[in-house]
Design an enzyme around this catalytic site. Structure first.
Site, PDB file in Angstrom:
ATOM      1  N   HIS A  21       0.686  -1.387  -0.193  1.00  0.00           N
ATOM      2  CA  HIS A  21      -0.113   0.429  -0.380  1.00  0.00           C
ATOM      3  C   HIS A  21       1.147   1.716  -0.170  1.00  0.00           C
ATOM      4  O   HIS A  21       1.705   2.055   0.932  1.00  0.00           O
ATOM      5  CB  HIS A  21      -1.042   0.385   1.071  1.00  0.00           C
ATOM      6  CG  HIS A  21      -2.110   1.146   1.285  1.00  0.00           C
ATOM      7  ND1 HIS A  21      -2.862   1.154   0.186  1.00  0.00           N
ATOM      8  CD2 HIS A  21      -1.759   1.921   1.864  1.00  0.00           C
ATOM      9  CE1 HIS A  21      -3.811   1.536   0.835  1.00  0.00           C
ATOM     10  NE2 HIS A  21      -3.314   3.021   1.020  1.00  0.00           N
ATOM     11  N   HIS A 247      -5.261  -0.680   6.210  1.00  0.00           N
ATOM     12  CA  HIS A 247      -5.913  -0.871   7.581  1.00  0.00           C
ATOM     13  C   HIS A 247      -5.801  -2.062   8.359  1.00  0.00           C
ATOM     14  O   HIS A 247      -5.888  -2.038   9.734  1.00  0.00           O
ATOM     15  CB  HIS A 247      -6.007   0.811   7.741  1.00  0.00           C
ATOM     16  CG  HIS A 247      -5.389   1.741   6.973  1.00  0.00           C
ATOM     17  ND1 HIS A 247      -3.746   1.854   7.227  1.00  0.00           N
ATOM     18  CD2 HIS A 247      -6.235   2.472   6.210  1.00  0.00           C
ATOM     19  CE1 HIS A 247      -3.612   3.196   6.180  1.00  0.00           C
ATOM     20  NE2 HIS A 247      -4.816   2.825   5.725  1.00  0.00           N
ATOM     21  N   ASP A 298       2.811   2.850   2.416  1.00  0.00           N
ATOM     22  CA  ASP A 298       1.393   4.543   2.726  1.00  0.00           C
ATOM     23  C   ASP A 298       1.784   5.949   2.147  1.00  0.00           C
ATOM     24  O   ASP A 298       2.436   6.222   1.202  1.00  0.00           O
ATOM     25  CB  ASP A 298       0.316   4.372   3.896  1.00  0.00           C
ATOM     26  CG  ASP A 298      -0.963   5.048   4.303  1.00  0.00           C
ATOM     27  OD1 ASP A 298      -1.120   5.161   3.334  1.00  0.00           O
ATOM     28  OD2 ASP A 298      -1.459   4.540   4.762  1.00  0.00           O
TER      29      ASP A 298
HETATM   30 ZN   LIG Z   1      -3.632   4.807   2.066  1.00  0.00          ZN
END
Ligand SMILES: [Zn+2]
Length: 392
Positions: A21, A247, A298
């Site tokens: 991610h 997440h 991220d």
């Molecule tokens: Zn994100």
């Protein structure tokens, strides 16, 4: 699988790392948004910061509004160069910057996605370009930010047309995977989920989505749809072993079970989640439910993929006030964590292997005084990515 291999030339080889991610453009925010943007006076006369995820998002939107194809390329190249140096071979780019500032598509609709893919390839990475679907801008109580016009599509068919185009453009490059990514339950209506999921299923493509990063997102979902996020996703039939819940922070135990029954993945992004004050996911519940784990860089607040996989365990220790929180059926916790930070991340991106090896020198100062038996434990729990000599 025993991840660590010792070679006669004095090096150690480990499966190359993955980061499932990424928002590469956010690399241009490094060092920003670390000072209070809102202050509240306290009784003691001090000023206390009043920032949270949502005030950080305003900074991020300002950056997103400012980007050109050229500056996006520069940010992506810097991001991917840093990942490659840190031992990463595979990146999952959750790409939602699609259009011009007023929302008009570029003449080549997939221009910005291609900019990011080219940057990854030039830096030697494999990439899953996860083309994000984004419909609503912000929800009922918040006005849309101008930057969100760059993310949004009017119809789900516009999303699928772009995914089609990207697949056609990159079909001859085995280092590029195209995936589908509804942004979140706050940005995509339930009726978009089925056509997006059906499309991804037909092509056996990765299907990623932000899930329950913030409690407010859960509350909004319950208020609007009468379901918690994972309940809604299960109702829509989108959970599968290609589904990646990014997440997965604010889940109830039965939501972890729904993900586990589908053999879905959760992509945990610890260095970003702690920077944003998101909260701690209950990894014990996710593991017990059979959810597969992987990691993501991220926001690029920090690039250290070893710290990301280490934090799967060390944050769980903080949350539970215990040590050594899990014992895999096969191998050690360090082996399992490395597998999650390498092979599972690559699988989340639609690749079948890690695509290479991280090379570490046995005589690196980090490994001084470490017995051979504990080399991987020492790397996972004691090293940063500066221990990486190269990726081959
Ligand atoms: Zn994100």
């Amino acid at each position: 699988m025993r991840p660590l291999e010792r070679l006669p030339d004095g090096t150690l080889r480990l499966p190359a790392l993955s980061t499932a991610h990424s928002h590469a453009f956010q690399r241009a925010m490094r060092g920003r948004a670390q000072r209070p943007s809102r202050l509240t006076p306290t009784a003691a006369g001090m000023a206390a910061g009043d920032d949270d995820f949502w005030s950080w998002r305003d900074h991020m939107y300002a950056l997103a509004a400012s980007l050109t194809p050229e500056s996006l390329h520069a940010a992506s190249a810097a991001a991917f160069r840093e990942l490659a140096k840190a031992g990463v071979r595979t990146v999952g780019e959750f790409h939602y910057l699609h259009h011009q500032l007023d929302g008009t598509p570029y003449e080549e609709r997939t221009l910005l996605a291609n900019v990011v893919i080219h940057a990854a390839r030039r830096e030697g990475l494999r990439i899953a370009l996860l083309r994000v679907a984004y419909h609503d801008a912000g929800g009922a109580e918040q006005p849309a930010h101008p930057a969100q016009r760059r993310f949004a599509d009017r119809q789900v068919d516009d999303v699928l047309r772009d995914v089609d185009a990207l697949r056609a453009q990159w079909q001859s490059d085995p280092q590029v995977v195209i995936g589908v990514a509804p942004h979140s339950v706050r940005a995509v209506p339930p009726e978009w989920l089925t056509p997006l999921c059906d499309y991804a299923s037909r092509g056996a493509m990765p299907f990623h989505m932000h899930v329950a990063e913030q409690q407010r997102e859960v509350d909004q979902c319950v208020a609007q749809w009468g379901r918690r996020p994972v309940e809604l996703l299960a109702d829509q039939g989108v959970l599968s072993d290609r589904f990646v819940a990014v997440h997965a922070t604010h889940l109830l135990p039965h939501e972890a079970r729904l993900l586990g029954e589908a053999r879905a993945l959760a992509c945990i992004c610890p260095t970003t989640e702690r920077d944003l004050g998101d909260g701690l996911p209950e990894l014990g519940a996710l593991r017990a439910a059979g959810v597969r784990l992987c990691t993501g860089v991220d926001s690029y607040v920090v690039v250290d993929p070893i710290e990301d996989l280490r934090a799967l365990e060390t944050h769980e220790r903080l949350r539970t006030q215990t040590r050594v929180t899990f014992q895999p059926s096969d191998g050690t916790p360090a082996e399992q964590l490395w597998r999650e930070g390498s092979l599972e991340g690559a699988r989340a991106c639609g690749f079948v292997d890690t695509g290479g090896s991280v090379v570490v020198r046995r005589d690196h100062p980090v490994l001084a005084l470490v017995d051979d038996e504990y080399l991987l434990d020492a790397i996972v729990f004691g090293a940063g990515c500066s221990v990486v000599d190269r990726v081959e």
